[in-house]
Structures are given as C-alpha cells and as structure tokens.
Design an enzyme around this catalytic site. Structure first.
Site, PDB file in Angstrom:
ATOM      1  N   HIS A  33      30.277  39.567  41.470  1.00 18.71           N
ATOM      2  CA  HIS A  33      29.853  38.275  42.017  1.00 18.71           C
ATOM      3  C   HIS A  33      29.383  37.332  40.916  1.00 18.71           C
ATOM      4  CE1 HIS A  33      26.906  35.462  43.848  1.00 18.71           C
ATOM      5  NE2 HIS A  33      27.762  35.443  44.861  1.00 18.71           N
TER       6      HIS A  33
ATOM      7  N   CYS B 234      45.898  33.948  42.915  1.00 17.81           N
ATOM      8  CA  CYS B 234      44.610  33.232  42.854  1.00 17.81           C
ATOM      9  C   CYS B 234      43.454  34.138  42.472  1.00 17.81           C
ATOM     10  CB  CYS B 234      44.321  32.539  44.188  1.00 17.81           C
ATOM     11  SG  CYS B 234      44.167  33.667  45.585  1.00 17.81           S
TER      12      CYS B 234
END
Length: 856
Positions: free
Chosen positions: A428, A805
C-alpha cells in the site's frame, strides 16, 4: 609501427592501431578500437599494435607468442576488453627497460628521470608477472620519488630494486624487451581467466565467453625537462552534462592519479603551457565528435608536447547522460534514435525527484526496498495525525509506520516521504507513494519501531525519537540521519527534448494511474495518453466523506444504504467532473470500487467509538458490524466485482456519477470525453454479465434524463489467472481488457504482495527468482498468462483494446514485454510516465531493428 613478417594469420592476431576501422571492438576490444579511431582522426596517439581476443586467449593457454614489432624506446601494455567496465589488469608501463635503454634515456632526459622510469618498470612487472607483493617495492618507490632524492641516491635505489626483484622472482631482471612483453602478455591473459576476474566481470554483464585484447603502445615519456607529466581532461560536468572543463595534471608523474601529493582539482591544468592546454581541449572536442560521445582523455605531456594514451566515456550522472546525448544529437554526432537508445530509462528518476548530492556524506542507519524514488528530509512522525499536526505548523515530516493502511492516506498527503518496516514494491505504501511522487522506503527490517514509546531503533543501537530529523533515499532504499544536501529535480531542457523524440517514435501508448485531480494534473504535465486507472476508493478517505462511506457500509437496510449512497453521489460526480476536465480529449479509465469494505472502517477502539457517536448508535453495534465484515483472507474475499454482484447499489451510484460527470463536461468541452468503466477482479463471464446489465441500465437512464447521447466503453480488469485463461469469453462483450499485474502476480505466485518483502531479498540473492516479480514482470509465468489472454481476447474480439495498469507499467523491461506481446498501452504512476515513454520508444526502435534485420 607495422606488424612484421610472419605475424599475419587467418585470425589477424596482431594489427596496427593506424589500420583504422579494421581494429574492431568485437575482435580487439574497446580500448584498441577507440585508440585506432583517434589515430584515424589525426590526434596525437602514440603508435602501437593490438592483439586479438583469440591471440590473447592462446597466450593464456601457453600458445605461441606472435611476432610484435617493438619500438626502440619504452612501451606500455594495456588490457582491452570488449567493454571497459569488464575490467582487466592495470596498464603496465615502461616495458623494454634495461641497461641499453637506461643509457639512451639518461642522455635524453637525465639520469634521475631515466632511473625513475626503470624503477616503475621493475615494480609493475614484478607485481604482475611474478606476484611480488606491492609492499615489497613501496619503501623503495617512496624514496625514489622523494623531492630531495638525487641521481646518486636513485642509482642506489635502482640497484636495491633489481636485487629485490631477483630475490623475489628467483631470476635476474630480463633485459630483452620481447621477453618482457611475452611474460607480461601471458600474465595479463592468465589474470583475465582467474575465477575472481570472471565473477567481477559477470557482475557487470559480461558473458562467460568474454575475450580480452591487448594494446602494445610506444610510451610517451612524462618525466624529463620542460612541462612533462600526466593528466586527464573532459569538457562536460559529470553531474549536469553542461560544458565545463574538468581535469588534472601531475608534473613529472606517469599516471594522472599516482599518489596524493600534488593532486590538483577540477580544471587543474595550470601547470601546462597555454598552447598545450588549448591543444588538449581541441583534442577532446574532436574525439567527442569522432567517437560520438563525450569523452575523458588520459594524456601524457613530454616537454610540452601532448600525447593521448587512452580515451573513455566521460563520467556522468543519469542527469548528465541526458544532456550529453541530446547535445550530441543536436550537433549531428549521433542520430536521435541512437540518443534514445543510449539512456537507461530508470536513470530519468534523477530528473524527476530531488536526489541526495553524490558529494554529500551519508549517515545510513537503515536499509530496505526503494519503493518510490527521490530524497526527502523531515522530522519523524509516527502517525498520520502527527504528520497532519506538523503540516499545520509548516513543518516537514517523514511518516514512519509499521505498514500503511488506507487510513494513513491523509498523513501521506502531507508528509515529505514515507518509511515502513514491512512491505514490498506493491504494498500500500509503495503504490500510493509512487502515485503522489513521494520518496518511500519499505521493508526496513533492520529497524525496530515502537509507536507506543515513540522510538525508532537502529541495528547499531541508535534511538530516534519522534521529531528527530531524518532523510530517506527512495532511490537507493536507505534511511539516513540528519539532512544531507540534495539536488533539485529538472524537467525542462534536454530532458523534455529527449522525451519529445521518444513520443515521435513510440507506438505503445503510455497512460497514468491517477486517483485524484492533483495526480491527474501531474499526469497531464507528463504528456500522458490518458488515464489507464483511477482507483475510486481513494476518493472516499477525505475527512468529509469517510463518515458517510462508513454509514453506507454499516447500514442495516437497503434504504439506509441508499441514503448514504445518495450523499456520496454528488461527491463522486464532482471528482469525475474535475478529472474529465483535466484530461479533456483523452481516455479516462475509472475502476469501480475494489477493496474489501473493512478497509474503510476504523481499526482501533477509539475510532470505533468516534464513528458510533457520529452515527448516534451504540459502540457495541458498530463493533459487531465491523467484526461481521472481517475476513480471514480479505484480499481473496468480498472485494472487486463481488461487491458489484452482492451490493449492486454501490456500482450503480458510481456509474451514475461517471455518466453524469461526462455529460456535464461534454456540454462545454471542445474535445468530448468518452468514459471507460472498468470492472475489477473478474474471474467469470457471468460476473461481467450481471454488472454490465446494471451499468448499461444506469447509462440508459442518465441519457434519457439528460436528453443527451453518451458513448462509453466498458472493460474488465484481468487480475486473476482464470480471467486470463478465459479472456476470450470476457472479450465477447467488453471494449477493453486491462491487466492488473499487481494482483495477477500475487495470485499466480501465491505470494502476498504486502508480505513478500520480508524474504524477497534472500530469494533473489539465492537465485530462486531472477528479480522481484512485483518489481519487474515475470515473463515466464505471468507473462505467459498475458500472452494467452491477449491471443484469446483478440481471436474473439479483434477490436479489443489491451492495456496493462499494474506497477509494472513503469518498469522498462516490462514495458518492452508489453510491446512484444502486442498490447496497446501501459499505465503507471505519474512520476514513472517519463520512464515508460522512453522505454516504449526503445521497444519500438528495437522492434524496428529486428524487423529490418539489423539494430536500430
């Protein structure tokens, strides 16, 4: 000095340096080829010959020594590998030294200088050929070069050195120059094949079969009357690439870097006559054009007359390299395609982010994974709240966490950099930091964080408290004490010009992953071809939205959930209006909500109490609902398309916000927006059918309400192995497939992208993985899934658009794979877009070279 009779054989074992282009680097080495080129340019290169790779290899195996014509003065032997970085023994100077040459030199340059030349020959030869310890010669060498040593004392040192040589080598000094050359050449060949030398050059990318050539070259004497000595010179600044003389000169020394006494700094050629300095500068300029690169020359001056004894690419930083190749292309020394191919795309980070000054001292106290490049200095903040409080006082901070969660986003937005104890390249913290352009270091396992005590402890026992000043280097993955000097980013000039050239040749699109209007503006500034991924979940963590989002999650009835969604709708619509306005005329791919809902809830008791008070319900009710949402493995649980199937109202609200925003912008925009709606984490065609039906229904309703037709595109994010294998089914009713390689890698390997950093370094070091698969795409496994999906998708739907992506979209080797795989675009964090643009251009040039049967 031409090779004599009997030395020319089918392998061209020996060739003269004045044979020009016949001295090929792949046969005789880079040093030999460059010296031959300078000779052809008419520069003052001492005459000599080159021995081929085959010849040197034969010498190392005991083969015959070819006939090499030797000058009637001293000569040097230099290693010449195909690439300079592959090493080789240091140059051996003053070969041919003996009683006869000593007499000749004494009459020419004086007894003292002649003796020093001979002493250098004995010392160097003894170390290379007979392995005599350098320390054995050091005391005598220091005495020889002392300023107060006269000719008589030098003669005594010379006799002592010859005696030392005979004692250590077990034989007297060889007087025959040809015998000296043969012994030295064989020693260099054997050293090249030593196991340690093989390992060192393999670390620099040399193949096992890498050969070594040798250069035998007449000595230009650096000792004697007048301005004599050795030096080096380049005409570019190594840090910036701008024109600037940098060099040094050591009088009465044969090597520019010999010893410390008398060293001179940048541009230090003051000990030379002006005419000599001008001649050297002119030689560098001519060599730069002739070799097609900024160069550094090593020169020797003999009584004011310069000679070039070696040439190499000028030392340069990544930033300087861009300036150099652009300048070379603009003056016609190289073509633009060659300029593009010379730059390592990853080196562009030196332009994009602040970097620690190479000259600055580095007090490193922690090492981890450099997850987002650049350098940042600030005071330690152990929580997002502390970072926000410091930002309110305009104080720079480094957010330090065990690992970040979505709740930390507000703290990351105000911090200068992020440091986490756990995590890898796709954790993250890493993903968000790259999107924000924040320097980030993750997985720093050698630091101990105690948030309760407010301390960060290093492996050497140092304790850093909250508020301590530290610097993180996200390029190298280091944590430093204090505030070393930094270099500011530079996005104009040569950097911008090079990327314009890249855009002119690449045929692979480069989009950006951007979650906020601020990131979209950054992406637009980097000349993207659109947005390939907008993660809508990050829009919900703003302070005024998170409570409404939590009310929606904790709703007990459909009516309560819809009421919360009605409040979120105008917020999402406003975000999308701003995104579409920024990206007008370019595609914008918006991913519907992906993460599990528990990520939006407070993780601590205090947060749960605050949420209960805001919702006016008991804390026990909030806690019970949070426990009910908890999952054993949430990344494989209720997330992505599964939310859209089981809680369709969420995706319907987002779709309405997208379509209403697009119509709003299109009514006033010259270039209309065609929104792309992406469904995440699909694994079955039926999931697409269910969600697509609802999105199409929302689109029809919005168009009817607004009285406007709106074209839009619906696609799928391929991030499960099953989706890749069933891509033909998915392509049947979708406009695009976008490979989310962060999750696709995680699921293919069965690795947690957040936890793999704990052991990834050891796996790479042990050769289990060639590279961290979250950093550079695994072309053998994940890549094969992409190839299968691309083929099956295009077979079912020839018009399908294929993109990538994941964070691999900014990794140069992964970008090249995407070109080979036939994808239409890659998408990456905004600050990695320039890297991807250059990598895409290089991929196109290399593909063009292969199609044309040559190299670009």
């Amino acid at each position: 000095m031409k090779p004599g009779e009997g030395i020319r054989d089918p392998r061209d074992a020996v060739i003269a340096l004045d044979d020009g282009d016949a001295v090929r680097p792949e046969a005789y080495g880079r040093r030999a080829a460059d010296l031959a080129r300078l000779t052809a340019l008419g520069l003052p290169v001492p005459p000599g010959v080159a021995l081929s790779f085959d010849c040197t290899a034969a010498l190392g195996e005991g083969g015959p020594m070819p006939v090499v014509p030797l000058p009637d003065r001293l000569f040097a032997l230099r290693a010449s590998p195909a690439e300079r970085s592959w090493g080789g023994a240091s140059a051996l100077l003053n070969l041919g030294a003996g009683a006869a040459s000593l007499d000749r030199l004494t009459g020419r340059i004086g007894a003292a200088a002649a003796l020093r030349l001979h002493l250098g020959a004995v010392s160097g030869f003894g170390q290379l050929v007979h392995g005599i310890d350098a320390e054995s010669f050091d005391i005598l060498a220091k005495r020889a070069f002392a300023a107060d040593t006269d000719a008589a004392a030098l003669a005594r040192v010379h006799r002592a050195m010859l005696a030392l040589f005979e004692d250590e080598a077990g034989q007297p000094w060889p007087e025959d120059p040809a015998a000296q050359l043969e012994a030295a050449a064989r020693a260099m060949a054997r050293r090249w094949n030593a196991p340690s030398a093989r390992l060192l050059r393999q670390a620099h990318g040399a193949p096992d079969s890498a050969g070594l050539g040798l250069v035998v070259q007449q000595m230009a004497l650096a000792l004697g009357p007048g301005a004599s000595g050795a030096g080096h010179l380049q005409l570019v600044d190594s840090r910036t690439g701008a024109g600037s003389a940098a060099g040094g000169f050591r009088p009465q020394r044969q090597r520019a870097d010999a010893g410390k006494a008398g060293n001179v700094g940048q541009g230090g050629l003051e000990g030379l006559p002006e005419k000599t300095r001008d001649a050297l500068a002119a030689a560098v300029r001519r060599a730069t054009i002739g070799l097609g690169d900024a160069v550094r020359i090593d020169f020797v001056v003999e009584d004011g007359r310069p000679a070039i004894v070696d040439v190499a690419p000028a030392r340069r930083s990544g930033r300087a390299a861009v300036k150099i190749v652009v300048d070379l292309a603009n003056v016609g020394a190289i073509g633009r395609d060659e300029a593009l191919l010379r730059i390592e795309p990853r080196s562009l980070v030196e332009h994009l982010h602040p970097q620690i000054d190479p000259a600055a001292p580095r007090d490193v106290f922690g090492t981890g994974v450099g997850a987002s490049p650049g350098a940042a200095t600030g005071r330690i903040a152990f929580s997002s709240e502390a970072a926000q409080a410091a930002a309110a006082q305009e104080e720079a901070t480094i957010l330090v966490r065990p690992e970040t969660t979505p709740e930390d986003i507000r703290g990351m937005h105000v911090a200068r950099g992020v440091l986490t104890m756990r995590g890898g390249m796709t954790s993250h913290a890493a993903v968000i930091a790259r999107g924000l352009g924040l320097p980030c270091v993750v997985g720093v396992g050698d630091l101990r964080l105690d948030p309760a005590a407010g301390t960060l402890t290093s492996a050497d026992g140092r304790v850093f408290h909250e508020g301590a000043l530290v610097t993180i280097d996200g390029t190298r993955g280091q944590v430093l004490a204090g505030a070393p000097a930094t270099i500011a980013p530079e996005l104009g000039g040569a950097f911008s010009e090079l990327l314009d050239w890249a855009d002119a040749v690449r045929d692979l699109g480069v989009r950006a992953n951007a979650d906020t209007p601020a990131e979209a503006r950054m992406a637009r500034d980097f000349a993207v071809d659109g947005l390939g991924l907008c993660r809508t979940e990050h829009m919900f963590f703003e302070a005024e939205r998170i409570t409404v989002m939590r009310e929606m999650i904790l709703a007990d009835t459909d009516a309560e959930r819809q009421a919360a969604l009605d409040q979120l709708l105008p917020m999402q619509r406003g975000d999308f209006v701003e995104l579409f306005e920024i990206m007008h005329g370019l595609p914008v791919t918006i991913r519907l909500l992906d993460p599990p809902l528990h990520e939006f809830l407070p993780q601590e008791e205090e947060g749960l109490r605050a949420l209960a008070e805001a919702m006016a319900i008991p804390v026990a009710q909030v806690s019970a609902r949070a426990r009910a949402l908890a999952e054993v493995n949430p990344m494989l649980g209720m997330r992505g398309v599964r939310l859209g199937v089981t809680m369709p109202a969420i995706y319907e609200m987002q779709a309405r916000a997208i379509f209403e925003a697009a119509i709003t912008v299109n009514r006033r925009a010259v270039a209309p927006v065609v929104p792309e709606v992406m469904i995440p984490l699909v694994s079955a065609y039926r999931e697409v059918e269910l969600v697509k039906a609802r999105i199409d229904a929302v689109a029809a309703a919005v168009q009817h309400e607004q009285g406007v037709a709106l074209p839009y595109r619906l696609g799928v994010m391929v991030e499960t192995p099953r989706a890749a294998l069933r891509a033909g089914d998915l392509a049947a009713s979708t406009a695009f497939l976008s490979f989310g390689t962060n999750d696709l890698t995680q699921m293919t390997y069965g690795l947690s992208r957040d936890d793999a950093g704990r052991f990834m370094r050891e796996y790479v070091n042990r050769g289990v993985f060639h590279e961290d698969p979250f950093h550079s795409l695994d072309v053998e496994g994940v890549g094969e899934l992409i190839l299968i999906a691309a083929r099956r998708g295009r077979e079912r739907n020839p018009d399908i658009v294929l993109g990538l992506c994941g964070e691999h979209g900014g990794d140069p080797p992964s970008v090249r794979f995407c070109k080979v795989a036939g994808l239409d675009y890659v998408s990456c964090s905004p600050f990695r877009v320039p890297i991807a643009r250059l990598a895409a251009a290089q991929a196109s040039l290399l593909a063009k070279g292969r199609e044309g049967g040559g190299s670009a």
